[in-house]
Design a protein around this motif. Structure first.
Motif, PDB file in Angstrom:
ATOM      1  N   GLN A   1       0.836  -1.206   0.000  1.00  0.00           N
ATOM      2  CA  GLN A   1       0.000   0.000   0.000  1.00  0.00           C
ATOM      3  C   GLN A   1       0.872   1.259   0.000  1.00  0.00           C
ATOM      4  OE1 GLN A   1      -2.648   0.325   3.337  1.00  0.00           O
ATOM      5  NE2 GLN A   1      -3.815   1.995   2.436  1.00  0.00           N
ATOM      6  N   TYR A   2       1.954   1.208   0.748  1.00  0.00           N
ATOM      7  CA  TYR A   2       2.888   2.343   0.765  1.00  0.00           C
ATOM      8  C   TYR A   2       3.443   2.611  -0.629  1.00  0.00           C
ATOM      9  CZ  TYR A   2       7.385   4.700   1.220  1.00  0.00           C
ATOM     10  OH  TYR A   2       8.445   5.559   1.033  1.00  0.00           O
ATOM     11  N   PHE A   3       3.744   1.559  -1.377  1.00  0.00           N
ATOM     12  CA  PHE A   3       4.266   1.739  -2.732  1.00  0.00           C
ATOM     13  C   PHE A   3       3.292   2.531  -3.597  1.00  0.00           C
ATOM     14  CE2 PHE A   3       6.852  -2.448  -2.397  1.00  0.00           C
ATOM     15  CZ  PHE A   3       7.845  -1.784  -1.711  1.00  0.00           C
ATOM     16  N   ARG A   4       2.004   2.366  -3.333  1.00  0.00           N
ATOM     17  CA  ARG A   4       0.995   3.068  -4.139  1.00  0.00           C
ATOM     18  C   ARG A   4       0.732   4.485  -3.641  1.00  0.00           C
ATOM     19  NH1 ARG A   4      -1.799  -1.541  -2.757  1.00  0.00           N
ATOM     20  NH2 ARG A   4      -3.417  -0.330  -1.691  1.00  0.00           N
ATOM     21  N   THR A   5       0.813   4.678  -2.322  1.00  0.00           N
ATOM     22  CA  THR A   5       0.346   5.940  -1.741  1.00  0.00           C
ATOM     23  C   THR A   5       1.462   6.846  -1.213  1.00  0.00           C
ATOM     24  OG1 THR A   5       0.116   4.973   0.465  1.00  0.00           O
ATOM     25  CG2 THR A   5      -1.775   4.771  -1.033  1.00  0.00           C
ATOM     26  N   GLY A   6       2.635   6.280  -0.952  1.00  0.00           N
ATOM     27  CA  GLY A   6       3.689   7.066  -0.328  1.00  0.00           C
ATOM     28  C   GLY A   6       3.395   7.353   1.137  1.00  0.00           C
ATOM     29  N   GLU A   7       2.474   6.605   1.732  1.00  0.00           N
ATOM     30  CA  GLU A   7       2.107   6.794   3.133  1.00  0.00           C
ATOM     31  C   GLU A   7       2.102   5.450   3.852  1.00  0.00           C
ATOM     32  OE1 GLU A   7      -1.663   8.704   3.284  1.00  0.00           O
ATOM     33  OE2 GLU A   7      -0.917  10.630   2.529  1.00  0.00           O
ATOM     34  N   ASP A   8       2.619   5.459   5.096  1.00  0.00           N
ATOM     35  CA  ASP A   8       2.615   4.235   5.898  1.00  0.00           C
ATOM     36  C   ASP A   8       2.211   4.610   7.316  1.00  0.00           C
ATOM     37  OD1 ASP A   8       2.857   1.530   6.282  1.00  0.00           O
ATOM     38  OD2 ASP A   8       5.001   1.564   6.662  1.00  0.00           O
ATOM     39  N   ALA A   9       1.160   3.989   7.815  1.00  0.00           N
ATOM     40  CA  ALA A   9       0.677   4.297   9.158  1.00  0.00           C
ATOM     41  C   ALA A   9       1.641   3.775  10.209  1.00  0.00           C
ATOM     42  CB  ALA A   9      -0.704   3.684   9.363  1.00  0.00           C
ATOM     43  N   ARG A  10       1.863   4.567  11.257  1.00  0.00           N
ATOM     44  CA  ARG A  10       2.672   4.149  12.392  1.00  0.00           C
ATOM     45  C   ARG A  10       1.773   3.566  13.482  1.00  0.00           C
ATOM     46  NH1 ARG A  10       4.961   9.536  11.523  1.00  0.00           N
ATOM     47  NH2 ARG A  10       7.032   9.406  10.568  1.00  0.00           N
ATOM     48  N   PRO A  11       2.355   2.818  14.424  1.00  0.00           N
ATOM     49  CA  PRO A  11       1.537   2.231  15.494  1.00  0.00           C
ATOM     50  C   PRO A  11       0.784   3.258  16.330  1.00  0.00           C
ATOM     51  CG  PRO A  11       3.696   1.197  15.434  1.00  0.00           C
ATOM     52  CD  PRO A  11       3.752   2.354  14.498  1.00  0.00           C
ATOM     53  N   ASP A  12       1.314   4.486  16.429  1.00  0.00           N
ATOM     54  CA  ASP A  12       0.642   5.502  17.244  1.00  0.00           C
ATOM     55  C   ASP A  12      -0.478   6.208  16.494  1.00  0.00           C
ATOM     56  OD1 ASP A  12       1.966   7.137  15.458  1.00  0.00           O
ATOM     57  OD2 ASP A  12       3.218   8.137  16.964  1.00  0.00           O
ATOM     58  N   GLY A  13      -0.754   5.770  15.264  1.00  0.00           N
ATOM     59  CA  GLY A  13      -1.835   6.361  14.490  1.00  0.00           C
ATOM     60  C   GLY A  13      -1.400   7.477  13.560  1.00  0.00           C
ATOM     61  N   SER A  14      -0.173   7.985  13.713  1.00  0.00           N
ATOM     62  CA  SER A  14       0.324   9.008  12.806  1.00  0.00           C
ATOM     63  C   SER A  14       0.699   8.372  11.472  1.00  0.00           C
ATOM     64  CB  SER A  14       1.531   9.727  13.415  1.00  0.00           C
ATOM     65  OG  SER A  14       2.609   8.819  13.605  1.00  0.00           O
ATOM     66  N   ILE A  15       0.931   9.202  10.479  1.00  0.00           N
ATOM     67  CA  ILE A  15       1.231   8.720   9.131  1.00  0.00           C
ATOM     68  C   ILE A  15       2.629   9.153   8.719  1.00  0.00           C
ATOM     69  CG2 ILE A  15       0.553   8.761   6.702  1.00  0.00           C
ATOM     70  CD1 ILE A  15      -1.465   7.350   8.436  1.00  0.00           C
ATOM     71  N   GLU A  16       3.432   8.196   8.286  1.00  0.00           N
ATOM     72  CA  GLU A  16       4.727   8.523   7.714  1.00  0.00           C
ATOM     73  C   GLU A  16       4.528   8.781   6.229  1.00  0.00           C
ATOM     74  OE1 GLU A  16       9.227   6.700   7.052  1.00  0.00           O
ATOM     75  OE2 GLU A  16       7.812   5.679   8.371  1.00  0.00           O
ATOM     76  N   LYS A  17       4.886   9.969   5.781  1.00  0.00           N
ATOM     77  CA  LYS A  17       4.716  10.345   4.388  1.00  0.00           C
ATOM     78  C   LYS A  17       6.090  10.498   3.734  1.00  0.00           C
ATOM     79  CE  LYS A  17       0.302  12.742   5.040  1.00  0.00           C
ATOM     80  NZ  LYS A  17      -0.465  13.979   4.810  1.00  0.00           N
ATOM     81  N   LEU A  18       6.318   9.704   2.720  1.00  0.00           N
ATOM     82  CA  LEU A  18       7.595   9.723   2.015  1.00  0.00           C
ATOM     83  C   LEU A  18       7.378   9.086   0.650  1.00  0.00           C
ATOM     84  CD1 LEU A  18      10.661  10.377   2.384  1.00  0.00           C
ATOM     85  CD2 LEU A  18      10.956   8.007   3.105  1.00  0.00           C
ATOM     86  N   ALA A  19       7.669   9.812  -0.400  1.00  0.00           N
ATOM     87  CA  ALA A  19       7.463   9.277  -1.750  1.00  0.00           C
ATOM     88  C   ALA A  19       8.244   7.977  -1.924  1.00  0.00           C
ATOM     89  CB  ALA A  19       7.902  10.303  -2.787  1.00  0.00           C
ATOM     90  N   ALA A  20       7.558   6.940  -2.381  1.00  0.00           N
ATOM     91  CA  ALA A  20       8.186   5.625  -2.528  1.00  0.00           C
ATOM     92  C   ALA A  20       9.145   5.615  -3.715  1.00  0.00           C
ATOM     93  CB  ALA A  20       7.125   4.549  -2.699  1.00  0.00           C
ATOM     94  N   HIS A  21      10.243   4.916  -3.563  1.00  0.00           N
ATOM     95  CA  HIS A  21      11.199   4.713  -4.653  1.00  0.00           C
ATOM     96  C   HIS A  21      10.539   3.854  -5.730  1.00  0.00           C
ATOM     97  CE1 HIS A  21      14.874   3.405  -6.725  1.00  0.00           C
ATOM     98  NE2 HIS A  21      15.517   4.367  -6.085  1.00  0.00           N
ATOM     99  N   GLU A  22      10.882   4.079  -6.994  1.00  0.00           N
ATOM    100  CA  GLU A  22      10.280   3.312  -8.090  1.00  0.00           C
ATOM    101  C   GLU A  22      10.560   1.821  -7.977  1.00  0.00           C
ATOM    102  OE1 GLU A  22      11.782   3.562 -11.999  1.00  0.00           O
ATOM    103  OE2 GLU A  22      13.836   3.092 -11.422  1.00  0.00           O
TER     104      GLU A  22
END
Length: 407
Positions: A223-244
């Motif tokens: 899902q991160y590969f598609r969105t550039g977002e990965d949820a953290r355990p505390d509910g916050s979102i890590e946002k980082l453009a995924a590498h190709e």
């Protein structure tokens, strides 16, 4: 003039003799001082002996990090914590077949404790220069290293066959050394090593797992590969453009989900050459495509296109159960093998949130150490300009692993 021995003018030489007697240490006082000095020296020796394993592991950690970075060691440090090694081909048989492998053996410690070092998803496998450098550095610090090749991982496939190879390789080295062995695994191999360590058939052979830049949940990483977002355990979102690289690995793995069956061989050849960074082969593969296949290739190489994004989502949903089986997430709460987790803060292939998830799921007695460091990107030590605190935390983390490997 009063006599010299009168009370008003005592004999000064007598006073000096008395003062000398009073200030000169007695034989008993000297014995006490010698005893105290001896006790102090014994305490220092015992402290040195007690602290040496910790000091040594930190010196070894520094040596490993320097050598992996391609930096020379001072002659004094090299003499203190490193030794020559012998590197040999070490293919061996397992229930699943022959495993190609390489052995790195410290010359002065033929009975050294063992460690399996696993390469990440890379076409060079155990020949990858960073892998060879890491294995050499660890072995030079007195650890017997085995680097088995994972054919699936080498060809950009994260699959169950690699879990078997990891488990059987760990069993094989444990049998050779007569004791459980550590496992250091890079990238996707780290998650698979944790899955293997959770398997009762392989668990007794694992001393610990050290996962660097590894996944907790493959569906979440997809899902991160598609969105550039990965949820953290505390509910916050890590946002980082995924590498190709990430989406391409999924497309290559499940190419039949993206193009018509007749086009699979031709487009898979393009993706393979692209992933293998083989420019000439990629040009030849593209030159052999039909105009329609050229358009399909352009779509595959651009995961941000809405159509490609839709195909990635559909493929991930189709293979969800398979990816769950390849994920440590559902197995960590009951894992008994000690675990060390290291992740690059700026990792845009497998985001650092994955290590935070693993740390939150592991039992406290199993998780020995976890660190998200700005010094790393994915599995490379090239994370910019670290502070002294960042450097110390990474040094101390590796020292914990080196101490565990040598215990």
């Amino acid at each position: 003039m009063p006599p010299h021995d009168s009370p008003r003018n005592p004999d000064r030489s007598g006073i000096r003799r008395l003062a000398a007697r009073l200030t000169r240490p007695s034989e008993l006082t000297l014995q006490r001082r010698i005893l105290r000095a001896g006790v102090f020296l014994v305490v220092l020796i015992f402290l040195g002996i007690a602290l040496w394993p910790t000091v040594k592991s930190h010196l070894q950690s520094y040596a490993v990090l320097q050598l992996v970075a391609g930096k020379p060691l001072s002659p004094q440090l090299a003499a203190l914590v490193t030794e020559p090694i012998v590197t040999t081909e070490a293919d061996f048989q397992t229930p699943s077949g022959t495993v190609r492998a390489r052995s790195y053996l410290p010359v002065n410690h033929p009975n050294a404790p063992g460690m399996v070092v696993l390469h990440g998803v890379h076409h060079l496998g155990i020949e990858e220069p960073r892998m060879r450098s890491l294995a050499t550095a660890i072995a030079s610090c007195g650890v017997r290293v085995l680097t088995p090749e994972l054919p699936g991982i080498k060809d950009y496939h994260v699959d169950s066959a690699s879990i078997r190879t990891i488990g059987e390789s760990t069993q094989w080295l444990a049998k050779q050394t007569g004791a459980p062995v550590g496992v250091l695994a890079l990238s996707f191999s780290g998650g698979l090593a944790l899955v293997a360590a959770a398997d009762p058939a392989y668990r007794p052979s694992f001393r610990f797992v050290f996962a660097i830049g590894s996944q907790d949940s493959l569906p979440r990483v997809a899902q991160y590969f598609r969105t550039g977002e990965d949820a953290r355990p505390d509910g916050s979102i890590e946002k980082l453009a995924a590498h190709e690289y990430g989406p391409l690995v999924l497309e290559y793995e499940y190419i039949e989900d993206y193009v018509p069956a007749p086009d699979v061989p031709a487009l898979k050849a393009v993706l393979r050459a692209h992933l293998y960074e083989d420019g000439p082969a990629e040009k030849l593969a593209i030159a052999a495509l039909t105009p329609a296949q050229v358009e399909e290739t352009k779509a595959l190489l651009n995961a941000s296109l809405p159509a490609t994004h839709t195909l990635l989502a559909a493929s991930a949903a189709k293979h969800n159960a398979e990816m769950v089986a390849l994920s440590p997430s559902s197995k960590l709460r009951t894992l008994t093998t000690p675990v060390y987790l290291l992740h690059g803060q700026g990792d845009n292939i497998i985001p650092a949130a994955e290590t935070l998830w693993m740390a939150s799921e592991l039992p406290p007695h199993t998780l020995k150490a976890a660190l998200v460091s700005p010094i790393l990107s994915h599995v490379n030590f090239d994370g910019g300009k670290p502070t002294l605190g960042d450097q110390w935390r990474l040094l101390h983390f590796f020292a914990l692993v080196m101490q565990a490997a040598g215990d």
